[in-house]
Design a protein around this motif. Sequence first.
Motif, PDB file in Angstrom:
ATOM      1  N   LEU A   1       9.950   7.714   0.016  1.00 29.14           N
ATOM      2  CA  LEU A   1      10.496   8.321  -1.190  1.00 29.14           C
ATOM      3  C   LEU A   1      10.256   9.825  -1.122  1.00 29.14           C
ATOM      4  O   LEU A   1       9.155  10.267  -0.783  1.00 29.14           O
ATOM      5  CB  LEU A   1       9.841   7.760  -2.444  1.00 29.14           C
ATOM      6  CG  LEU A   1       9.682   6.238  -2.565  1.00 29.14           C
ATOM      7  CD1 LEU A   1       9.120   5.880  -3.929  1.00 29.14           C
ATOM      8  CD2 LEU A   1      10.995   5.528  -2.317  1.00 29.14           C
ATOM      9  N   THR A   2      11.259  10.616  -1.439  1.00 31.89           N
ATOM     10  CA  THR A   2      11.110  12.069  -1.474  1.00 31.89           C
ATOM     11  C   THR A   2      11.742  12.613  -2.747  1.00 31.89           C
ATOM     12  O   THR A   2      12.724  12.066  -3.256  1.00 31.89           O
ATOM     13  CB  THR A   2      11.761  12.739  -0.253  1.00 31.89           C
ATOM     14  OG1 THR A   2      13.134  12.316  -0.146  1.00 31.89           O
ATOM     15  CG2 THR A   2      11.042  12.365   1.025  1.00 31.89           C
ATOM     16  N   TRP A   3      11.167  13.722  -3.237  1.00 30.55           N
ATOM     17  CA  TRP A   3      11.680  14.343  -4.458  1.00 30.55           C
ATOM     18  C   TRP A   3      11.335  15.823  -4.428  1.00 30.55           C
ATOM     19  O   TRP A   3      10.364  16.243  -3.799  1.00 30.55           O
ATOM     20  CB  TRP A   3      11.100  13.666  -5.699  1.00 30.55           C
ATOM     21  CG  TRP A   3       9.596  13.694  -5.720  1.00 30.55           C
ATOM     22  CD1 TRP A   3       8.777  14.661  -6.251  1.00 30.55           C
ATOM     23  CD2 TRP A   3       8.717  12.715  -5.147  1.00 30.55           C
ATOM     24  NE1 TRP A   3       7.464  14.350  -6.047  1.00 30.55           N
ATOM     25  CE2 TRP A   3       7.387  13.157  -5.379  1.00 30.55           C
ATOM     26  CE3 TRP A   3       8.921  11.509  -4.465  1.00 30.55           C
ATOM     27  CZ2 TRP A   3       6.277  12.439  -4.944  1.00 30.55           C
ATOM     28  CZ3 TRP A   3       7.807  10.797  -4.038  1.00 30.55           C
ATOM     29  CH2 TRP A   3       6.510  11.255  -4.276  1.00 30.55           C
TER      30      TRP A   3
ATOM     31  N   SER B   1       6.317  13.515  -1.470  1.00 27.86           N
ATOM     32  CA  SER B   1       6.833  12.363  -0.734  1.00 27.86           C
ATOM     33  C   SER B   1       5.819  11.226  -0.796  1.00 27.86           C
ATOM     34  O   SER B   1       4.624  11.451  -0.992  1.00 27.86           O
ATOM     35  CB  SER B   1       7.135  12.726   0.718  1.00 27.86           C
ATOM     36  OG  SER B   1       5.970  13.207   1.361  1.00 27.86           O
ATOM     37  N   MET B   2       6.318  10.009  -0.626  1.00 31.64           N
ATOM     38  CA  MET B   2       5.475   8.825  -0.686  1.00 31.64           C
ATOM     39  C   MET B   2       5.923   7.841   0.385  1.00 31.64           C
ATOM     40  O   MET B   2       7.126   7.624   0.566  1.00 31.64           O
ATOM     41  CB  MET B   2       5.573   8.164  -2.070  1.00 31.64           C
ATOM     42  CG  MET B   2       4.579   7.027  -2.283  1.00 31.64           C
ATOM     43  SD  MET B   2       4.876   6.064  -3.821  1.00 31.64           S
ATOM     44  CE  MET B   2       5.135   7.355  -5.010  1.00 31.64           C
ATOM     45  N   LEU B   3       4.970   7.277   1.082  1.00 30.95           N
ATOM     46  CA  LEU B   3       5.240   6.207   2.040  1.00 30.95           C
ATOM     47  C   LEU B   3       4.754   4.899   1.440  1.00 30.95           C
ATOM     48  O   LEU B   3       3.573   4.761   1.104  1.00 30.95           O
ATOM     49  CB  LEU B   3       4.527   6.470   3.362  1.00 30.95           C
ATOM     50  CG  LEU B   3       4.612   5.348   4.411  1.00 30.95           C
ATOM     51  CD1 LEU B   3       6.057   5.127   4.845  1.00 30.95           C
ATOM     52  CD2 LEU B   3       3.730   5.661   5.612  1.00 30.95           C
TER      53      LEU B   3
ATOM     54  N   LYS C   1       0.845  -1.195   0.000  1.00 36.93           N
ATOM     55  CA  LYS C   1       0.000   0.000   0.000  1.00 36.93           C
ATOM     56  C   LYS C   1       0.877   1.240   0.000  1.00 36.93           C
ATOM     57  O   LYS C   1       2.061   1.178   0.364  1.00 36.93           O
ATOM     58  CB  LYS C   1      -0.955   0.011   1.194  1.00 36.93           C
ATOM     59  CG  LYS C   1      -0.285   0.074   2.554  1.00 36.93           C
ATOM     60  CD  LYS C   1      -1.335   0.099   3.666  1.00 36.93           C
ATOM     61  CE  LYS C   1      -0.674   0.174   5.041  1.00 36.93           C
ATOM     62  NZ  LYS C   1      -1.668   0.236   6.131  1.00 36.93           N
ATOM     63  N   ILE C   2       0.289   2.370  -0.408  1.00 40.90           N
ATOM     64  CA  ILE C   2       1.041   3.621  -0.467  1.00 40.90           C
ATOM     65  C   ILE C   2       0.197   4.787   0.045  1.00 40.90           C
ATOM     66  O   ILE C   2      -1.034   4.732   0.030  1.00 40.90           O
ATOM     67  CB  ILE C   2       1.524   3.949  -1.899  1.00 40.90           C
ATOM     68  CG1 ILE C   2       0.325   4.220  -2.817  1.00 40.90           C
ATOM     69  CG2 ILE C   2       2.416   2.854  -2.452  1.00 40.90           C
ATOM     70  CD1 ILE C   2       0.701   4.882  -4.121  1.00 40.90           C
ATOM     71  N   ASN C   3       0.889   5.815   0.481  1.00 39.45           N
ATOM     72  CA  ASN C   3       0.311   7.131   0.699  1.00 39.45           C
ATOM     73  C   ASN C   3       1.258   8.140   0.070  1.00 39.45           C
ATOM     74  O   ASN C   3       2.479   7.921   0.068  1.00 39.45           O
ATOM     75  CB  ASN C   3       0.122   7.435   2.182  1.00 39.45           C
ATOM     76  CG  ASN C   3      -1.200   6.894   2.712  1.00 39.45           C
ATOM     77  OD1 ASN C   3      -2.260   7.225   2.174  1.00 39.45           O
ATOM     78  ND2 ASN C   3      -1.132   6.044   3.726  1.00 39.45           N
ATOM     79  N   ALA C   4       0.731   9.223  -0.475  1.00 39.71           N
ATOM     80  CA  ALA C   4       1.583  10.190  -1.157  1.00 39.71           C
ATOM     81  C   ALA C   4       0.972  11.582  -1.063  1.00 39.71           C
ATOM     82  O   ALA C   4      -0.251  11.738  -1.066  1.00 39.71           O
ATOM     83  CB  ALA C   4       1.779   9.799  -2.624  1.00 39.71           C
TER      84      ALA C   4
ATOM     85  N   LYS D   1      -1.132   5.524  -9.525  1.00 42.35           N
ATOM     86  CA  LYS D   1      -1.815   5.439  -8.230  1.00 42.35           C
ATOM     87  C   LYS D   1      -1.384   6.582  -7.310  1.00 42.35           C
ATOM     88  O   LYS D   1      -2.217   7.173  -6.610  1.00 42.35           O
ATOM     89  CB  LYS D   1      -1.497   4.096  -7.567  1.00 42.35           C
ATOM     90  CG  LYS D   1      -2.131   2.888  -8.249  1.00 42.35           C
ATOM     91  CD  LYS D   1      -1.712   1.596  -7.545  1.00 42.35           C
ATOM     92  CE  LYS D   1      -2.358   0.384  -8.191  1.00 42.35           C
ATOM     93  NZ  LYS D   1      -1.904  -0.889  -7.561  1.00 42.35           N
ATOM     94  N   ALA D   2      -0.091   6.895  -7.310  1.00 42.99           N
ATOM     95  CA  ALA D   2       0.410   7.951  -6.436  1.00 42.99           C
ATOM     96  C   ALA D   2      -0.108   9.317  -6.875  1.00 42.99           C
ATOM     97  O   ALA D   2      -0.468  10.158  -6.028  1.00 42.99           O
ATOM     98  CB  ALA D   2       1.938   7.944  -6.433  1.00 42.99           C
TER      99      ALA D   2
END
Length: 324
Positions: free
Chosen positions: A226-228, A214-216, A197-200, A311-312
């Motif tokens: 993840l960060t950008w 950012s994304m978890l 699963k993800i959150n962003a 999805k993100a």
Amino acid sequence: MINFAIIGRNFVVDEMLDSMRLFDDINLKAVYSRNFETGKEYAEKHNIERVYTDLDRLAQDKDIDAVYIASPNICHEEQALKMLSAGKHVLCEKPMNATLEGARRMIDAAEKNGVVFMEAMMSAHVPGTEKIRELFSQIGRIRRVDLSFCQYSSRYDKFKAGIVENAFDPTLQNGSFMDLGVYPVHLLLNLFGMPEKINAESLFLPMSIDGQGSMLCSYKEFQAILTWSKITQGYLPSEIQGEDGTILTDKVSKPTVITLIKRNGERQEFETLAGKPVMYYEVKDFLAQIKGEEMSRFNELSLMEAELMEKAREKMGVDFIPKA
């Protein structure tokens, strides 16, 4: 001899051409530009024989075997499908497509026409990525992954002054996630597969262009963050933390210097490019596929990338539509 045409003219293309020149079986034959004069200037700079301002004429040129596409993101699918349908191999800059459906169309077109399609994703091909994977056995159970690409854009100052160039134009499917976030996404998928699963979230600038995000990503036994950013400059390495040690990499876009630090402080550093330019390895793998080597794993990774990014973006509200 494989005759290449080039679509796009920027510093990334210059780096790609430098790598292509290291292969005796590549001939830089043509360049496409919407403006003939700028195309001619670029062709003369790189000793390229032909200039096209019409994509259909380029597609019909039977002397051209392969095309490297480095145009704005929104152009990738249309240009790739035109070249693939004409029987030309295509090496396409990242991200290959904004949607999973579009990415599948590109790969399906290559299969239908018996040619090679590959996304030009440096981290999928450089030796550093495999070195990271090789070191997993020395860091124990992986518990945390931090992958980051924060690079202050050379075009951000102009954006703040009211001058909107391609990199900050959402209508071209640009923005920090598409331009930079794609790198940590792809490396994560390459090393660990799809998260459960993800959150962003994104930080939006005027015109609704995403400046950073950012994304978890949650896996069964570890989390990945993840960060950008295109509006700040980062200096910390990315790392993979295990219970017995940590792996550091200098760049998620092109892992080059890999450092292993054991829990007791023991440290080893590995230089992985072996004197080659970073894009050399993706050109090498592209040529190998043209010559018949099976490397479908690269397209499988690109499809995973397109799926996760789609999805993100939905969670972040990145829709490429400018708003007041």
